[in-house]
Design a protein around this motif. Structure first.
Motif, PDB file in Angstrom:
ATOM      1  N   ASP A 118      15.667  11.630   1.245  1.00  0.00           N
ATOM      2  CA  ASP A 118      15.458  13.068   1.223  1.00  0.00           C
ATOM      3  C   ASP A 118      14.572  13.447   0.049  1.00  0.00           C
ATOM      4  O   ASP A 118      15.031  13.995  -0.947  1.00  0.00           O
ATOM      5  CB  ASP A 118      16.805  13.791   1.150  1.00  0.00           C
ATOM      6  CG  ASP A 118      16.651  15.287   1.304  1.00  0.00           C
ATOM      7  OD1 ASP A 118      15.665  15.724   1.940  1.00  0.00           O
ATOM      8  OD2 ASP A 118      17.514  16.018   0.791  1.00  0.00           O
ATOM      9  N   CYS A 119      13.289  13.122   0.165  1.00  0.00           N
ATOM     10  CA  CYS A 119      12.329  13.496  -0.872  1.00  0.00           C
ATOM     11  C   CYS A 119      11.038  13.918  -0.197  1.00  0.00           C
ATOM     12  O   CYS A 119      10.770  13.568   0.947  1.00  0.00           O
ATOM     13  CB  CYS A 119      12.089  12.347  -1.851  1.00  0.00           C
ATOM     14  SG  CYS A 119      11.397  10.850  -1.121  1.00  0.00           S
ATOM     15  N   ARG A 120      10.264  14.678  -0.923  1.00  0.00           N
ATOM     16  CA  ARG A 120       8.944  15.089  -0.449  1.00  0.00           C
ATOM     17  C   ARG A 120       7.924  14.097  -0.987  1.00  0.00           C
ATOM     18  O   ARG A 120       8.073  13.595  -2.100  1.00  0.00           O
ATOM     19  CB  ARG A 120       8.598  16.493  -0.940  1.00  0.00           C
ATOM     20  CG  ARG A 120       9.529  17.554  -0.443  1.00  0.00           C
ATOM     21  CD  ARG A 120       9.309  17.791   1.013  1.00  0.00           C
ATOM     22  NE  ARG A 120      10.183  18.854   1.481  1.00  0.00           N
ATOM     23  CZ  ARG A 120      10.068  19.403   2.659  1.00  0.00           C
ATOM     24  NH1 ARG A 120       9.157  19.002   3.501  1.00  0.00           N
ATOM     25  NH2 ARG A 120      10.896  20.352   3.027  1.00  0.00           N
ATOM     26  N   VAL A 121       6.874  13.828  -0.203  1.00  0.00           N
ATOM     27  CA  VAL A 121       5.862  12.865  -0.611  1.00  0.00           C
ATOM     28  C   VAL A 121       4.487  13.511  -0.502  1.00  0.00           C
ATOM     29  O   VAL A 121       4.123  14.039   0.551  1.00  0.00           O
ATOM     30  CB  VAL A 121       5.900  11.597   0.272  1.00  0.00           C
ATOM     31  CG1 VAL A 121       4.804  10.621  -0.157  1.00  0.00           C
ATOM     32  CG2 VAL A 121       7.274  10.931   0.213  1.00  0.00           C
TER      33      VAL A 121
ATOM     34  N   SER B 271       0.842  -1.202   0.000  1.00  0.00           N
ATOM     35  CA  SER B 271       0.000   0.000   0.000  1.00  0.00           C
ATOM     36  C   SER B 271       0.876   1.250   0.000  1.00  0.00           C
ATOM     37  O   SER B 271       2.067   1.198   0.336  1.00  0.00           O
ATOM     38  CB  SER B 271      -0.891   0.009   1.243  1.00  0.00           C
ATOM     39  OG  SER B 271      -0.113   0.264   2.397  1.00  0.00           O
ATOM     40  N   GLY B 272       0.274   2.361  -0.343  1.00  0.00           N
ATOM     41  CA  GLY B 272       0.985   3.628  -0.285  1.00  0.00           C
ATOM     42  C   GLY B 272       1.432   3.967   1.129  1.00  0.00           C
ATOM     43  O   GLY B 272       2.498   4.553   1.329  1.00  0.00           O
ATOM     44  N   ASP B 273       0.631   3.565   2.120  1.00  0.00           N
ATOM     45  CA  ASP B 273       1.011   3.801   3.515  1.00  0.00           C
ATOM     46  C   ASP B 273       2.323   3.082   3.845  1.00  0.00           C
ATOM     47  O   ASP B 273       3.210   3.650   4.493  1.00  0.00           O
ATOM     48  CB  ASP B 273      -0.091   3.319   4.464  1.00  0.00           C
ATOM     49  CG  ASP B 273      -1.364   4.146   4.368  1.00  0.00           C
ATOM     50  OD1 ASP B 273      -1.449   5.043   3.503  1.00  0.00           O
ATOM     51  OD2 ASP B 273      -2.290   3.880   5.161  1.00  0.00           O
TER      52      ASP B 273
ATOM     53  N   GLY C 185       3.702  10.297   7.605  1.00  0.00           N
ATOM     54  CA  GLY C 185       4.814  11.189   7.309  1.00  0.00           C
ATOM     55  C   GLY C 185       4.789  11.834   5.936  1.00  0.00           C
ATOM     56  O   GLY C 185       5.845  12.100   5.373  1.00  0.00           O
ATOM     57  N   PHE C 186       3.619  12.095   5.382  1.00  0.00           N
ATOM     58  CA  PHE C 186       3.560  12.748   4.069  1.00  0.00           C
ATOM     59  C   PHE C 186       3.728  14.252   4.221  1.00  0.00           C
ATOM     60  O   PHE C 186       3.598  14.811   5.306  1.00  0.00           O
ATOM     61  CB  PHE C 186       2.258  12.415   3.336  1.00  0.00           C
ATOM     62  CG  PHE C 186       1.012  12.839   4.064  1.00  0.00           C
ATOM     63  CD1 PHE C 186       0.587  14.156   4.029  1.00  0.00           C
ATOM     64  CD2 PHE C 186       0.273  11.919   4.777  1.00  0.00           C
ATOM     65  CE1 PHE C 186      -0.556  14.551   4.701  1.00  0.00           C
ATOM     66  CE2 PHE C 186      -0.874  12.308   5.460  1.00  0.00           C
ATOM     67  CZ  PHE C 186      -1.287  13.621   5.415  1.00  0.00           C
TER      68      PHE C 186
ATOM     69  N   ARG D 265      10.336   6.942   4.784  1.00  0.00           N
ATOM     70  CA  ARG D 265      10.743   7.670   5.994  1.00  0.00           C
ATOM     71  C   ARG D 265      11.740   6.856   6.827  1.00  0.00           C
ATOM     72  O   ARG D 265      12.683   7.420   7.377  1.00  0.00           O
ATOM     73  CB  ARG D 265       9.521   8.059   6.835  1.00  0.00           C
ATOM     74  CG  ARG D 265       8.589   9.044   6.111  1.00  0.00           C
ATOM     75  CD  ARG D 265       9.331  10.269   5.591  1.00  0.00           C
ATOM     76  NE  ARG D 265       8.435  11.199   4.936  1.00  0.00           N
ATOM     77  CZ  ARG D 265       8.739  11.892   3.861  1.00  0.00           C
ATOM     78  NH1 ARG D 265       9.924  11.777   3.295  1.00  0.00           N
ATOM     79  NH2 ARG D 265       7.876  12.723   3.333  1.00  0.00           N
ATOM     80  N   GLU D 266      11.542   5.533   6.906  1.00  0.00           N
ATOM     81  CA  GLU D 266      12.492   4.685   7.644  1.00  0.00           C
ATOM     82  C   GLU D 266      13.878   4.726   7.005  1.00  0.00           C
ATOM     83  O   GLU D 266      14.886   4.671   7.706  1.00  0.00           O
ATOM     84  CB  GLU D 266      11.994   3.236   7.687  1.00  0.00           C
ATOM     85  CG  GLU D 266      10.835   3.020   8.635  1.00  0.00           C
ATOM     86  CD  GLU D 266      10.160   1.661   8.444  1.00  0.00           C
ATOM     87  OE1 GLU D 266      10.701   0.800   7.706  1.00  0.00           O
ATOM     88  OE2 GLU D 266       9.083   1.465   9.044  1.00  0.00           O
TER      89      GLU D 266
END
Length: 191
Positions: A74-77, A60-62, A93-94, A69-70
């Motif tokens: 270094d990217c934005r989601v 899943s996207g979750d 953590g989006f 995040r784990e």
């Protein structure tokens, strides 16, 4: 020559993923994948923004978001999903959340905002690093020693330049309508 920002679209509906890619392709380097596992394989240090569907078969996207995040990538989601937000989003953590259907303008706007926020974060980190060095030298060296130091002058000049960049980027963030509305919502809910 600076590279185009790299946007990864992770969406299990291929037609929709390809449409998002087509909308963004003029301004960004876009990669599309059609499931969470392929999304995790595609995410590396070159990815600046991930547009992530929340409900996909398999991973899943979750789960993909948690893994990003784990790994401290270094990217934005931005979640781009048909799932209406509920209280479970508080722990997620989006960086942004769009509810489908989305328009080309919505998608482009969220990518632009996330990239601008990344720039601001980088600038702030640089600013605080320089400010900490200056504060340390201010505390440890006499005014005469600082005045005689070419390195200290360069540090002071660089700090001023970075401060101007931070201020300009912050102004650009607040000039965007979304942030203006967000600030209004925050102030309205704080009272």
């Amino acid at each position: 020559m600076p590279r185009n920002p790299h946007v990864l679209v992770v969406e299990d509906e291929p037609d929709l993923a390809d449409l998002y890619g087509a909308w963004l392709d003029d301004d960004y380097s876009v990669e599309t994948v059609y499931d969470g596992a392929d999304g995790l394989e595609a995410i590396d240090e070159s990815v600046d923004v991930v547009l992530l569907d929340r409900r996909m078969p398999g991973l899943s996207g979750d789960t993909v978001l948690d893994t990003i995040r784990e790994r401290s990538l270094d990217c934005r989601v931005a979640m781009v999903t048909a799932v209406e937000p509920d209280f479970d989003i508080i722990e997620m953590g989006f960086d942004d959340y769009l509810v489908k259907p989305v328009s080309s303008g919505d998608l482009t706007s969220v990518v632009d905002q996330l990239l601008l926020r990344s720039t601001y974060d980088d600038q702030l980190q640089e600013y605080f690093s320089l400010a900490a060095k200056k504060a340390l030298l201010d505390a440890q060296k006499t005014e005469a020693e600082r005045s005689a130091s070419q390195e200290y002058d360069q540090l002071t000049d660089e700090l001023a330049v970075v401060r101007t960049k931070v201020d300009d980027t912050m102004e650009a963030l607040f000039d965007q309508d979304v942030y203006h509305r967000l600030c209004q919502d925050i102030s309205r809910n704080a009272t």
